[in-house]
Every structure is written in C-alpha cells, then in structure tokens.
Design a protein around this motif. Structure first.
Motif, PDB file in Angstrom:
ATOM      1  N   ALA A  93      30.600  70.449  28.594  1.00  0.00           N
ATOM      2  CA  ALA A  93      31.750  71.356  29.229  1.00  0.00           C
ATOM      3  C   ALA A  93      32.616  71.862  28.059  1.00  0.00           C
ATOM      4  O   ALA A  93      32.966  71.275  26.960  1.00  0.00           O
ATOM      5  CB  ALA A  93      32.558  70.762  30.026  1.00  0.00           C
ATOM      6  N   TYR A  94      33.381  72.752  28.106  1.00  0.00           N
ATOM      7  CA  TYR A  94      34.305  73.550  27.364  1.00  0.00           C
ATOM      8  C   TYR A  94      34.130  73.503  26.179  1.00  0.00           C
ATOM      9  O   TYR A  94      34.672  73.158  24.855  1.00  0.00           O
ATOM     10  CB  TYR A  94      35.814  72.263  27.488  1.00  0.00           C
ATOM     11  CG  TYR A  94      36.091  72.063  28.552  1.00  0.00           C
ATOM     12  CD1 TYR A  94      36.741  73.008  29.529  1.00  0.00           C
ATOM     13  CD2 TYR A  94      35.834  70.782  29.082  1.00  0.00           C
ATOM     14  CE1 TYR A  94      37.204  72.687  30.963  1.00  0.00           C
ATOM     15  CE2 TYR A  94      36.554  70.605  30.438  1.00  0.00           C
ATOM     16  CZ  TYR A  94      37.078  71.325  31.313  1.00  0.00           C
ATOM     17  OH  TYR A  94      37.293  71.004  32.414  1.00  0.00           O
ATOM     18  N   ASN A  95      32.929  74.228  25.779  1.00  0.00           N
ATOM     19  CA  ASN A  95      32.557  74.406  24.420  1.00  0.00           C
ATOM     20  C   ASN A  95      32.728  75.761  23.736  1.00  0.00           C
ATOM     21  O   ASN A  95      32.230  75.969  22.870  1.00  0.00           O
ATOM     22  CB  ASN A  95      31.382  73.645  24.039  1.00  0.00           C
ATOM     23  CG  ASN A  95      30.304  74.371  24.980  1.00  0.00           C
ATOM     24  OD1 ASN A  95      29.972  75.559  24.511  1.00  0.00           O
ATOM     25  ND2 ASN A  95      29.522  73.951  25.844  1.00  0.00           N
ATOM     26  N   ILE A  97      35.358  78.980  22.513  1.00  0.00           N
ATOM     27  CA  ILE A  97      36.763  79.090  22.007  1.00  0.00           C
ATOM     28  C   ILE A  97      37.689  79.805  23.008  1.00  0.00           C
ATOM     29  O   ILE A  97      37.305  80.899  23.328  1.00  0.00           O
ATOM     30  CB  ILE A  97      36.805  79.898  20.620  1.00  0.00           C
ATOM     31  CG1 ILE A  97      35.831  79.280  19.656  1.00  0.00           C
ATOM     32  CG2 ILE A  97      38.278  80.112  19.974  1.00  0.00           C
ATOM     33  CD1 ILE A  97      35.240  80.115  18.527  1.00  0.00           C
ATOM     34  N   PRO A  98      38.656  79.167  23.420  1.00  0.00           N
ATOM     35  CA  PRO A  98      39.404  79.458  24.605  1.00  0.00           C
ATOM     36  C   PRO A  98      40.066  80.760  24.392  1.00  0.00           C
ATOM     37  O   PRO A  98      40.124  81.554  25.429  1.00  0.00           O
ATOM     38  CB  PRO A  98      40.163  78.238  24.909  1.00  0.00           C
ATOM     39  CG  PRO A  98      40.473  77.729  23.762  1.00  0.00           C
ATOM     40  CD  PRO A  98      39.283  77.707  22.963  1.00  0.00           C
ATOM     41  N   VAL A  99      40.500  81.321  23.066  1.00  0.00           N
ATOM     42  CA  VAL A  99      41.121  82.458  23.036  1.00  0.00           C
ATOM     43  C   VAL A  99      40.175  83.738  22.709  1.00  0.00           C
ATOM     44  O   VAL A  99      40.647  84.767  22.683  1.00  0.00           O
ATOM     45  CB  VAL A  99      42.328  82.244  21.804  1.00  0.00           C
ATOM     46  CG1 VAL A  99      43.208  81.350  22.180  1.00  0.00           C
ATOM     47  CG2 VAL A  99      41.525  81.931  20.449  1.00  0.00           C
ATOM     48  N   PHE A 100      38.795  83.548  22.669  1.00  0.00           N
ATOM     49  CA  PHE A 100      38.109  84.379  22.586  1.00  0.00           C
ATOM     50  C   PHE A 100      37.362  84.868  23.822  1.00  0.00           C
ATOM     51  O   PHE A 100      37.453  84.058  24.770  1.00  0.00           O
ATOM     52  CB  PHE A 100      36.941  84.095  21.431  1.00  0.00           C
ATOM     53  CG  PHE A 100      37.431  84.164  19.874  1.00  0.00           C
ATOM     54  CD1 PHE A 100      38.280  85.140  19.625  1.00  0.00           C
ATOM     55  CD2 PHE A 100      36.547  83.691  19.114  1.00  0.00           C
ATOM     56  CE1 PHE A 100      38.716  85.207  18.205  1.00  0.00           C
ATOM     57  CE2 PHE A 100      36.858  83.868  17.808  1.00  0.00           C
ATOM     58  CZ  PHE A 100      38.053  84.766  17.308  1.00  0.00           C
ATOM     59  N   GLU A 104      33.329  87.844  21.969  1.00  0.00           N
ATOM     60  CA  GLU A 104      33.817  87.461  20.789  1.00  0.00           C
ATOM     61  C   GLU A 104      33.152  85.909  20.499  1.00  0.00           C
ATOM     62  O   GLU A 104      32.985  85.582  19.280  1.00  0.00           O
ATOM     63  CB  GLU A 104      35.495  87.409  20.748  1.00  0.00           C
ATOM     64  CG  GLU A 104      35.875  88.944  20.510  1.00  0.00           C
ATOM     65  CD  GLU A 104      37.368  88.833  20.887  1.00  0.00           C
ATOM     66  OE1 GLU A 104      38.039  89.785  20.435  1.00  0.00           O
ATOM     67  OE2 GLU A 104      37.801  87.846  21.611  1.00  0.00           O
ATOM     68  N   PHE A 108      31.265  85.543  17.125  1.00  0.00           N
ATOM     69  CA  PHE A 108      31.829  84.845  15.884  1.00  0.00           C
ATOM     70  C   PHE A 108      30.900  84.031  15.309  1.00  0.00           C
ATOM     71  O   PHE A 108      31.024  83.775  14.177  1.00  0.00           O
ATOM     72  CB  PHE A 108      32.895  83.766  16.693  1.00  0.00           C
ATOM     73  CG  PHE A 108      33.783  83.207  15.907  1.00  0.00           C
ATOM     74  CD1 PHE A 108      34.557  83.800  15.087  1.00  0.00           C
ATOM     75  CD2 PHE A 108      33.529  81.521  15.694  1.00  0.00           C
ATOM     76  CE1 PHE A 108      35.323  83.040  13.899  1.00  0.00           C
ATOM     77  CE2 PHE A 108      34.454  80.980  14.831  1.00  0.00           C
ATOM     78  CZ  PHE A 108      35.182  81.823  13.935  1.00  0.00           C
ATOM     79  N   ARG A 140      37.897  86.159  29.254  1.00  0.00           N
ATOM     80  CA  ARG A 140      38.026  84.799  28.374  1.00  0.00           C
ATOM     81  C   ARG A 140      37.690  83.654  29.246  1.00  0.00           C
ATOM     82  O   ARG A 140      37.195  83.809  30.442  1.00  0.00           O
ATOM     83  CB  ARG A 140      39.653  84.629  28.296  1.00  0.00           C
ATOM     84  CG  ARG A 140      40.288  85.856  27.689  1.00  0.00           C
ATOM     85  CD  ARG A 140      40.778  85.274  26.372  1.00  0.00           C
ATOM     86  NE  ARG A 140      41.716  86.457  25.716  1.00  0.00           N
ATOM     87  CZ  ARG A 140      42.750  86.069  25.224  1.00  0.00           C
ATOM     88  NH1 ARG A 140      43.474  85.012  25.487  1.00  0.00           N
ATOM     89  NH2 ARG A 140      43.433  87.102  24.725  1.00  0.00           N
TER      90      ARG A 140
END
Ligand SMILES: Nc1ncnc2c1ncn2[C@@H]1O[C@H](COP(=O)(O)OP(=O)(O)OP(=O)(O)O)[C@@H](O)[C@H]1O
Ligand SMILES: [Mg+2]
Lengths: 246, 405
Positions: A93-95, A97-100, A104, A108, A140
């Motif tokens: 989980a949560y893998n 990039i939160p701001v992209f 993106e 990236f 996002r």
C-alpha cells in the motif's frame, strides 16, 4: 534460460540475539512469462524472499542472479540502477508519490531512466489506459481508490519495461472486486505482453488465478506447483518439486 | 519534474510550510531592519566625521601628524590647488588652516578651535552655509568671524559682538586679533559645537603669520569608492615632497575600530538569531524527513538514486527558505524605506548620549544592497547546514527499514 535464479538463499535476522530463520536454503528458478504467487502463513518468509529477489535485502548465504547478472554483493548505486531498469515493484500500500498525479507517477520512473519525452507520454498514457484509468490521469493518489492506486502502481512498475514485476501482497488492502480487477489487469499484461509476475498473497482467490504457486513454510519452500499451461482447470495443479527441508 | 516534485512537497503541509516561511520572514525583516538601522547610524557618524572634520582625504605636511603645530603647515597657492584638482577622479579640494587659541568675549575666556576656511569650497563638502542659524558668512578678508552656537553661549556673545582671539602663530609669533561676529552656526558634533571659530582663510593666515600656508588640504574624490585610488595617486605624486596623504580611515582609526566592533557585536547577535531560526527550520525539515521515510524508501527501491533524492529535499528546504527570505526582503523594505526618509529622531537621554559621542541625534536606516546580500548569504548557508540532516538520512537509509515505517 531462467530469468531469475536463487541459489541456496538463507536469511537469518538477529543472528546474535534471538536468531530468526526467515529463509532456509531457498533455491528457485523463474522463467520469462510466468505468473507466480508465493503463499504461506504469516511469518513464513514471503516478503523476505521477494525482497531478496528485488535486491532490497541481503542474504546471509546464497545469491540471486537476474538474467545472468549476480545482484547479490552489488554496490548500492549499481543496485539502484539495476532495479530501475530491470525490476518493477508493487508494494502492499501507499507506494505512489503522493504529490504526483497518476500520470506523473508513471512517467516519473521513465524520467529516472532518462527516456524521451514523447516516449514517456505515449507509454504512460497507454499503460494507464490499459489499466482502466483513462479518466484518472490527473488524479492524485488521495483522490483514487485503493484498487485504482494499485493499478497505477502496476502501470508504474510496467513503465520501466522491467524483466519482471515483484508485488508483495498487492491485494491485501483491497476489497474483493478491486482485488479481482487488479488481478485481471495483471493477467492481461502477462498474457498480452508476456510480463513476468511474482506476487505474494494470503488470498485464496488470488492463489487460484496464479499459474505457479510456491508455498512457503517457516522460511523454506514447502511446495512448488504449476498448473498445466493449456487449460484453466481448477484442480490441475501438478507437483513439480518439493524443496522442503523441514 | 524534480522541481515540480520539490515544489509540491512543500505545499503538502501548507500550514507547516507557512509557519516556517513566516518565521524565516520575520527573522529576516528583523535582522534587515536592525542591520540597516545600525549601518544608517554608522553612516551618519562617518559622514559627520568626514564632512565636518577630516574630509575623505587630507594632504598634510609629513611632520604634521606627529606634531600638529602651525610650524608644520605647508606652502599652498592656486597652482598647487590646480595641480591636485587635475588628478583623475578628484572632484575638488578644500584648504584649511587650523589651530587652538584662546577666545574671549567681554567677560569669559575659553579655549577655541580656530579654522581658516574658504566658505564656498567648504560648503561643497558639508553645506556649511545651511548650518548658519543667525547672521551671515564672512567675505574673504573682511575681518569677521562665524562661531558655533555652543561657544557663543559659553562666551556670552551674539551676532555683532566682538571676539578676541589670542594665541601663537607660526614660529612662535604672537597672534592676536579682534573680530566682529557675523554669524552663528550649529555644528553637528557637540564637541566642535562648543569650541569652533571660523575665519576666512586670508584672515586666519594673516592672524597666524602663515601667509600662503595651510595645515591641510582636503581632497574629495568623485565617488567614495575612489578614496583609496586617489590617495594612492597622490602619494606617488608627492613622493619627493615633504607631504603626507591620509584617508579618513587613517585619520580616525578609533572611530573605525569602534564601528567595526559595534558591527561585529550585532553580527554576533544576528548569528544567534539565525541559530534560533535555524532550529525552527530544522524542526520542520526533521518532521518532514521522518514522515517521509517510507516514501523515500519506495523512491529508492523503484530506482531513484540517493543523491537525486537528497537534491530534491535540498531544493525543498531551499525553496522554503528562499520564500521566507524574499518575503522578508519585501516586507523589510517598507520600514527600511520609511525610516530612511523619515529618520528616527532620538529624544531625551538618548539624544544626550548620542551627542556626547559626536553624532547627530537622528538614525536613518541605510539603503544598502550589501545588507540584503549578506542576509541572503546567511540564510543560504543555514539551509545548506540544515540539509545535512536529510541528506545524511537519505544517504544512509536502509530501504527495508524505511518501507516498514
Ligand atoms: N527486520 C527484521 N528483523 C527481525 N526479524 C525479521 C525482520 N523482518 C522479518 N523478520 C522475521 O522473519 C520472518 C519472515 O518474515 P516475512 O516478513 O518474510 O514473513 P511473511 O511471510 O511476509 O509474513 P506476512 O504474511 O505476515 O507478511 C518472520 O518471523 C519475521 O518476524
Ligand atoms: Mg509479508
């Protein structure tokens, strides 16, 4: 030739205090195009095995070879580059990039590979569309469901054109529908683009969809079963070998 | 895209970023204001000293420094004046003859500092004419004197009264003269205001038996940054004459030293201020780094080189500080501009104290890009130091530990 070979892998955590044998003498081979799951009870060493294959952890004994290159003992910088160009990762989980945005996040990784802008754009769009995310390019991670996030993660893992994808319990945080949907996408990529997948899971329905099932118990390979390729019958598991030492 | 990543990361926690940015901003405003106030005060001090006292460069007889007596005055005529003025970068020259004498009114006698001057040329340097508070300036050789207000009140004299000067001229000649007071002026430094007598240059030379001699020729370069080059030029030219050349720094080393000490002190204070701010920024960066260990781990595992990641985090910190600094510059400019044009006028005790030290009781802020550059540098260095933490964290991060966080 096998694209991944692990030879007598052993991992002992805390060797000086209370030693934990996370892996015991694991020797495995993976061929290109395989769709493999690693199963086993909690603490049996699934994550440790995947980490070893991904070069994220260092074995006490044995080694890992990918396409003839021994990654065990590689320098950190080399290893990071090797992972970038050869291995795709999907974590539990949560893998992302939160701001992209989704788009993106996928491009990236290609930016890190220094790919052409046009190629980046084309492939990111293609992969996200293939993952059923054509309407979510600009969302996002926070604006995506868990299943959508994992599909973005798979798209990202595929974007770098790796030799194989490692996914540690990719469906653990997903409800059944999302989990099955993610599996559909992975299967599709496996069939259409011959992408090799190795993923660990607890989930029986996920196990059912794998074509090779490796069962671990207490750090060792208990069973290594392959479904016969042509048919998709339920009970066609065939014992291929039993490396269990315990 | 790296910049995009850094930029978005900054705004991930808007509140925290804004708090950090504003703390940097206030520190910068505070430091800028203090610094420019101090520099402003120093500039005024130096200006008063140089304009009314020493000038920027002085030419003297080489013996005058050790023995400032009229015996060590030097020959001066128009051709000498032209010779100096013809130097490159020299704007104009001002001749002065100076000595201590006794000044007497009807009842009281006091020590006085007598200066023979060329009013028009002096006025170029220090707008001396505007300092007149009563009466008018003399014409050359008309036998009148202008004295400072402080001395006038001590001697109990007013415009129109007579002043007696008594002392010694060149080579022991007796010097005495009677002068009508044509005007009073207020000298900006208190010490001088209590003892100054201005005569026209020919009157003073006559009084002191020093025809065609002066004690100092003040040289004003076209710009203040040309002080050293001009002094150097003059030195070379006067090599074979009995003349010495001094810059204002050499003439008032105590003041220069005192100012430097003052400056060092406030820089130390500023340093402490920045350490405090530094800890504030560090706190933000620390929490930011720790919160993002997992994310860092993932970036490293998917193939981002550590050094690149460290660079992104550096850029983030840099953005935050730059934002704070720029905001501080903008916000700091207002009070600095305001107090530059409306100097703080010191009242009461402060005025006493300041006048005692020979400065005008006003404190304008200095408008100097130097101050801004210095502050900017400080913050940049600070950022770099603070970035050591996340950089080291990232360089030594174990991916597995990070992804478990
Ligand atoms: N960093 C570590 N330090 C000490 N022991 C560890 C560490 N990581 C894993 N272990 C131990 O190694 C063994 C194997 O762990 P691993 O995470 O591979 O199991 P797993 O099969 O992935 O379990 P799960 O299904 O719960 O994810 C466990 O006994 C675990 O406690
Ligand atoms: Mg696990």
């Amino acid at each position: 030739m096998a694209i991944i070979t692990t030879q007598n892998l052993s991992k002992i955590y805390n060797p000086d205090t209370i030693p934990v044998h996370a892996l015991r003498d694991v020797s495995l081979e993976f061929e290109e195009g395989e769709f493999t799951t690693v199963r086993g009870p909690s603490g049996s060493g699934k994550t440790t095995l995947l980490n070893m294959i991904g070069g994220l952890d260092i074995p006490n004994e044995g080694f890992v070879e990918i396409d003839g290159t021994r990654i065990t003992g590689m320098k950190d910088r080399e290893l990071i580059n090797f992972r970038l160009n050869n291995i795709g990762f999907v974590f539990q989980a949560y893998n992302l990039i939160p701001v992209f945005t989704a788009y993106e996040n996928v491009s990236f990784i290609m930016l890190l590979q220094k790919r052409e802008k046009s190629e980046m754009k084309e492939r990111a769009e293609e992969l996200l569309t293939a993952m059923g995310l054509s309407k979510k390019f600009d969302s996002r991670p926070k604006q995506l469901s868990g299943g959508e996030q994992q599909r973005v993660a798979v798209a990202r893992a595929l974007a770098s054109r790796p030799k194989f994808i490692l996914a540690d319990e990719p469906t653990a945080n997903l409800d059944t529908d999302s989990a099955m949907n993610l599996l559909d996408m992975m299967e599709k990529m496996n069939k259409e683009e011959n992408v090799t997948f190795i993923f660990s899971t607890h989930d029986q329905r996920v196990i059912d969809r794998a074509r090779r099932v490796i069962t671990m118990v207490d750090g060792a390979i208990d069973k290594d079963e392959r479904k016969s390729p042509p048919s998709k019958g339920e009970s066609e598991l065939s014992e291929q070998g039993d490396d269990s030492l315990s | 895209m790296y910049l995009k990543l850094a930029w978005r990361n900054i705004w991930r926690n808007k509140r925290r970023t804004l708090i950090t940015v504003s703390s940097i901003m206030f520190a910068v405003v505070f430091a800028l204001f203090l610094e420019s106030l101090e520099k402003g005060a120093h500039d005024v001090m130096i200006e008063n000293m140089t304009r009314f006292h020493t000038g920027y460069i002085q030419v003297q007889d080489y013996r005058f420094e050790d023995e400032p007596s009229l015996d060590n005055a030097f020959y001066y005529d128009d051709s000498f004046s032209v010779r100096v003025r013809d130097f490159e970068l020299v704007e104009y020259t001002i001749p002065r003859i100076e000595t201590f004498m006794l000044a007497a009114g009807a009842e009281v006698t006091r020590g006085a500092f007598v200066m023979g001057i060329d009013v028009d040329r002096e006025d170029q340097l220090n707008n001396l004419k505007d300092r007149l508070t009563e009466g008018k300036f003399f014409e050359p050789g008309d036998g009148t004197a202008v004295i400072s207000e402080g001395l006038a009140s001590r001697l109990n004299l007013a415009v129109g009264d007579s002043l007696v000067l008594l002392g010694q001229g060149r080579f022991g000649m007796t010097a005495s003269g009677l002068y009508e007071i044509s005007g009073l002026l207020r000298h900006p430094t208190r010490e001088m205001n209590n003892q100054l007598v201005y005569l026209s240059l020919p009157d003073a030379q006559w009084l002191l038996s020093a025809d065609d001699h002066i004690t100092a020729l003040l040289v004003t370069p076209s710009r203040s940054r040309n002080i050293e080059p001009v002094a150097e030029q003059l030195r070379t030219d006067f090599k074979d004459e009995e003349l010495a050349v001094f810059t204002w720094r050499e003439m008032i080393p105590e003041l220069v030293e005192a100012l430097e000490f003052d400056r060092a002190q406030s820089r130390l204070m500023m340093g402490i201020l920045y350490v405090v701010i530094g800890f504030g920024i560090f706190g933000t960066i620390l929490t930011m780094t720790l919160e993002r260990m997992r994310e860092f781990g993932i970036l490293l595992s998917v193939g981002m080189q550590r050094i690149k990641l460290a660079f992104v985090v550096f850029i983030e910190t840099f953005f935050i500080t730059i934002l704070g600094v720029l905001a501080g510059f903008v916000l700091g400019l207002f009070p600095i501009l305001y107090f530059h044009f409306n100097p703080i006028v010191l009242g009461g005790n402060m005025e006493e104290l300041v006048a005692e030290w020979g400065i005008e009781p006003v404190m304008p802020t200095a408008l100097s890009p130097e101050i801004f550059i210095w502050q900017g540098m400080m913050v940049f260095i600070l950022t770099t130091i603070i970035c050591f933490y996340p950089t080291i964290k990232i360089l030594t991060l174990k991916i597995l530990d990070a992804s478990k966080a």
